[in-house]
Scaffold this motif. Structure first.
Motif, PDB file in Angstrom:
ATOM      1  N   PHE A  72      64.128  -9.626  41.981  1.00 49.97           N
ATOM      2  CA  PHE A  72      62.108  -9.659  41.574  1.00 49.97           C
ATOM      3  C   PHE A  72      62.527  -8.846  40.050  1.00 49.97           C
ATOM      4  N   LEU A  73      62.620  -7.732  40.289  1.00 56.04           N
ATOM      5  CA  LEU A  73      62.722  -6.674  38.175  1.00 56.04           C
ATOM      6  C   LEU A  73      62.834  -7.924  37.839  1.00 56.04           C
ATOM      7  N   LYS A  74      64.293  -9.090  38.161  1.00 55.73           N
ATOM      8  CA  LYS A  74      64.890  -9.805  37.040  1.00 55.73           C
ATOM      9  C   LYS A  74      63.976 -11.266  36.214  1.00 55.73           C
ATOM     10  N   CYS A  75      63.061 -11.278  37.118  1.00 54.50           N
ATOM     11  CA  CYS A  75      61.339 -12.474  36.793  1.00 54.50           C
ATOM     12  C   CYS A  75      60.827 -11.504  35.602  1.00 54.50           C
ATOM     13  N   PHE A  76      60.754 -10.545  36.048  1.00 56.39           N
ATOM     14  CA  PHE A  76      59.833  -9.829  34.669  1.00 56.39           C
ATOM     15  C   PHE A  76      60.309  -9.759  33.885  1.00 56.39           C
ATOM     16  N   GLY A  77      62.504  -9.267  33.761  1.00 56.18           N
ATOM     17  CA  GLY A  77      62.614  -8.901  32.557  1.00 56.18           C
ATOM     18  C   GLY A  77      62.647  -7.125  32.425  1.00 56.18           C
ATOM     19  N   VAL A  78      62.535  -6.789  33.777  1.00 55.75           N
ATOM     20  CA  VAL A  78      62.776  -5.168  33.785  1.00 55.75           C
ATOM     21  C   VAL A  78      64.140  -5.042  34.725  1.00 55.75           C
ATOM     22  N   SER A  79      64.749  -3.804  34.275  1.00 54.72           N
ATOM     23  CA  SER A  79      66.048  -3.170  34.448  1.00 54.72           C
ATOM     24  C   SER A  79      65.128  -2.699  35.821  1.00 54.72           C
ATOM     25  N   TRP A  80      66.152  -2.106  37.352  1.00 56.20           N
ATOM     26  CA  TRP A  80      66.292  -1.421  38.278  1.00 56.20           C
ATOM     27  C   TRP A  80      66.644   0.589  37.939  1.00 56.20           C
ATOM     28  N   ASN A  81      65.890   1.407  38.103  1.00 56.54           N
ATOM     29  CA  ASN A  81      66.289   2.288  38.115  1.00 56.54           C
ATOM     30  C   ASN A  81      66.210   2.771  39.018  1.00 56.54           C
ATOM     31  N   SER A  82      66.989   4.054  39.457  1.00 56.07           N
ATOM     32  CA  SER A  82      67.032   5.242  40.972  1.00 56.07           C
ATOM     33  C   SER A  82      65.545   5.847  40.888  1.00 56.07           C
ATOM     34  N   HIS A  83      64.840   6.013  41.911  1.00 57.66           N
ATOM     35  CA  HIS A  83      64.358   6.633  42.289  1.00 57.66           C
ATOM     36  C   HIS A  83      64.588   7.997  43.496  1.00 57.66           C
ATOM     37  N   ALA A  84      63.638   9.394  43.012  1.00 61.43           N
ATOM     38  CA  ALA A  84      64.518  10.195  44.596  1.00 61.43           C
ATOM     39  C   ALA A  84      62.914   9.646  46.009  1.00 61.43           C
ATOM     40  N   SER A  85      62.041   8.749  45.638  1.00 60.76           N
ATOM     41  CA  SER A  85      61.447   7.977  47.014  1.00 60.76           C
ATOM     42  C   SER A  85      60.624   6.780  47.135  1.00 60.76           C
ATOM     43  N   VAL A  86      60.058   6.343  47.791  1.00 60.48           N
ATOM     44  CA  VAL A  86      59.291   5.253  47.425  1.00 60.48           C
ATOM     45  C   VAL A  86      58.145   5.446  46.468  1.00 60.48           C
ATOM     46  N   ASP A 103      57.729   7.673  44.286  1.00 60.63           N
ATOM     47  CA  ASP A 103      58.087   8.084  42.955  1.00 60.63           C
ATOM     48  C   ASP A 103      58.005   6.237  42.949  1.00 60.63           C
ATOM     49  N   LEU A 104      58.676   5.464  43.248  1.00 60.48           N
ATOM     50  CA  LEU A 104      58.978   4.185  43.393  1.00 60.48           C
ATOM     51  C   LEU A 104      57.311   3.372  42.985  1.00 60.48           C
ATOM     52  N   ALA A 105      56.517   3.319  43.531  1.00 56.73           N
ATOM     53  CA  ALA A 105      55.416   2.788  43.624  1.00 56.73           C
ATOM     54  C   ALA A 105      54.508   3.668  42.241  1.00 56.73           C
ATOM     55  N   TRP A 159      55.912   2.285  39.189  1.00 53.18           N
ATOM     56  CA  TRP A 159      55.909   0.369  39.852  1.00 53.18           C
ATOM     57  C   TRP A 159      53.896   0.922  39.140  1.00 53.18           C
ATOM     58  N   LYS A 160      53.581   1.478  39.347  1.00 53.01           N
ATOM     59  CA  LYS A 160      52.452   1.282  38.837  1.00 53.01           C
ATOM     60  C   LYS A 160      51.588   1.378  37.372  1.00 53.01           C
ATOM     61  N   ARG A 161      52.899   2.226  36.853  1.00 56.87           N
ATOM     62  CA  ARG A 161      53.324   2.610  35.499  1.00 56.87           C
ATOM     63  C   ARG A 161      53.244   1.292  34.488  1.00 56.87           C
ATOM     64  N   LYS A 162      54.360   0.563  35.252  1.00 53.71           N
ATOM     65  CA  LYS A 162      55.009  -0.840  34.563  1.00 53.71           C
ATOM     66  C   LYS A 162      54.363  -1.460  33.998  1.00 53.71           C
ATOM     67  N   GLN A 163      53.454  -1.953  35.451  1.00 55.17           N
ATOM     68  CA  GLN A 163      52.595  -3.315  35.257  1.00 55.17           C
ATOM     69  C   GLN A 163      51.811  -3.150  33.984  1.00 55.17           C
ATOM     70  N   GLY A 196      54.143  -7.840  44.855  1.00 51.72           N
ATOM     71  CA  GLY A 196      55.435  -7.834  45.246  1.00 51.72           C
ATOM     72  C   GLY A 196      55.817  -6.278  45.626  1.00 51.72           C
ATOM     73  N   PHE A 197      55.273  -5.582  44.731  1.00 51.53           N
ATOM     74  CA  PHE A 197      56.443  -3.993  45.589  1.00 51.53           C
ATOM     75  C   PHE A 197      55.527  -4.180  47.219  1.00 51.53           C
ATOM     76  N   VAL A 198      54.806  -3.855  47.652  1.00 50.92           N
ATOM     77  CA  VAL A 198      54.944  -3.705  49.216  1.00 50.92           C
ATOM     78  C   VAL A 198      55.106  -5.495  50.056  1.00 50.92           C
ATOM     79  N   LEU A 199      54.784  -6.759  49.184  1.00 52.31           N
ATOM     80  CA  LEU A 199      55.550  -7.170  49.858  1.00 52.31           C
ATOM     81  C   LEU A 199      56.813  -7.314  49.855  1.00 52.31           C
ATOM     82  N   ILE A 200      57.822  -7.443  49.184  1.00 53.65           N
ATOM     83  CA  ILE A 200      59.018  -6.716  49.064  1.00 53.65           C
ATOM     84  C   ILE A 200      59.746  -6.073  50.517  1.00 53.65           C
ATOM     85  N   LEU A 201      58.154  -4.696  50.325  1.00 56.95           N
ATOM     86  CA  LEU A 201      59.360  -3.370  51.390  1.00 56.95           C
ATOM     87  C   LEU A 201      58.481  -4.171  52.728  1.00 56.95           C
TER      88      LEU A 201
END
Length: 333
Positions: A249-263, A265-267, A270-274, A286-291
């Motif tokens: 999913f992130l590849k479609c936006f040209g974004v690389s995956w980073n490790s996160h300490a919790s969901v 933290d990921l949220a 994700w919000k900041r990245k948009q 996409g955030f909730v649909l993937i979950l």
């Protein structure tokens, strides 16, 4: 309902039914793994479900009734109210009677009317320093130059009109706003999907680790990767099956995956990245649909012995995006 104090036993019973219905769909059925009620009753912007605590609603409705009696023009309000200079709280949170020192003797009768004290907008000379301050404050009030009816304004609304909603907002316990709420509630999601995303962010799904905390000890294994014990953190952020879906999913936006300490933290990430993305709507949804699709795949594997590949689950995510009328033309999907 708006004219009396609701019995505490009734409030407790109704809120118990509300909790049970939210989690099970049945007012008499209790679910073990739920989000605490103190989190549920908060506004969505503050991390809750937007449900109001019944006692706060009761107080807001009583406040509206009191306002109508005090400032209304009905026969009932005329019968019940008595507006007097000494007892009205027109200069702050306390009336003059409540602020006046016992030794002050300017008022022998606190039922003295305003018209008796003010003559042609001129206050009498007094020796009391307290009353001098009161008169000075009153003189500083800007009165309208046109002939309009003098009325009390409600300071909690811009129009000055009292509303139960504004009263409730003043009564309730305030909490800081959360950064991730728009991911859940403003992303073109179905109510079921939004509620699921809210539960995940709050860490309340029936995973093996949480079931164990309830005293149920069973062998634990991730149904997707079958490589570790099951937890919310592992299913969504460590499992190799899930990682492949996130990265696709992130590849479609040209974004690389980073490790996160919790969901959570990921949220927040994700919000900041948009902010730097052109296609914001599919990113947010996409955030909730993937979950949601990862969890459905976990349940299908565990209870139906049916397993799809990560690429097929990713196609289901794309299908869900199209179902909520999100334009994917800008993306390499």
């Amino acid at each position: 309902m708006a004219v009396y104090w609701w019995p505490s036993s009734m409030v407790s019973l109704l809120e118990k039914w509300m909790r049970n219905f939210i989690w099970t769909g049945d007012v008499d059925t209790l679910k073990a793994i739920i989000v605490k009620w103190d989190k549920v009753y908060k506004p969505k912007e503050e991390g809750g479900l937007g449900i109001r605590r019944l006692r706060d609603v009761n107080l807001a409705l009583l406040a509206k009734q009191s306002w109508n009696i005090k400032h209304g023009s009905s026969r009932m309000s005329d019968f019940l109210k008595a507006r007097h200079l000494g007892v009205d709280k027109w200069l702050g949170d306390l009336s003059i009677k409540e602020q006046l020192n016992p030794e002050e003797s300017f008022f022998s009768d606190f039922n003295l009317k305003v018209a008796v004290v003010i003559s042609n907008f001129s206050f009498p000379l007094v020796s009391s320093l307290f009353m001098q301050n009161v008169f000075t404050t009153a003189e500083s009030i800007n009165l309208p130059q046109c002939e309009v009816e003098d009325r009390c304004m409600w300071s909690c609304t811009s129009s000055g009109v009292f509303s139960s909603a504004s009263a409730w907002n003043e009564i309730r316990r305030r909490n800081p706003k959360v950064h991730w709420y728009s991911l859940i509630w403003k992303a073109h999601l179905q109510p079921r999907q939004a509620l699921f995303g809210w539960r995940v962010v709050n860490g309340k799904l029936p995973t093996d680790d949480l079931i164990k905390l309830k005293g149920v000890f069973l062998p634990s294994q991730c149904s997707l990767s079958q490589s570790a014990k099951e937890s919310i953190f592992h299913i969504f952020l460590q499992c190799s099956f899930s990682m492949e879906i996130w990265k696709n999913f992130l590849k479609c936006f040209g974004v690389s995956w980073n490790s996160h300490a919790s969901v959570l933290d990921l949220a927040i990430w994700w919000k900041r990245k948009q902010r730097g993305l052109a296609a914001k709507e599919p990113w947010l949804a996409g955030f909730v649909l993937i979950l949601d699709n990862i969890w459905k795949e976990r349940n299908d594997k565990r209870y139906e012995q049916r397993m799809r590949s990560p690429s097929l689950v990713f196609k289901l995510v794309k299908s869900d995006l199209q179902e909520v009328d999100i334009n994917l033309s800008r993306l390499a999907i």
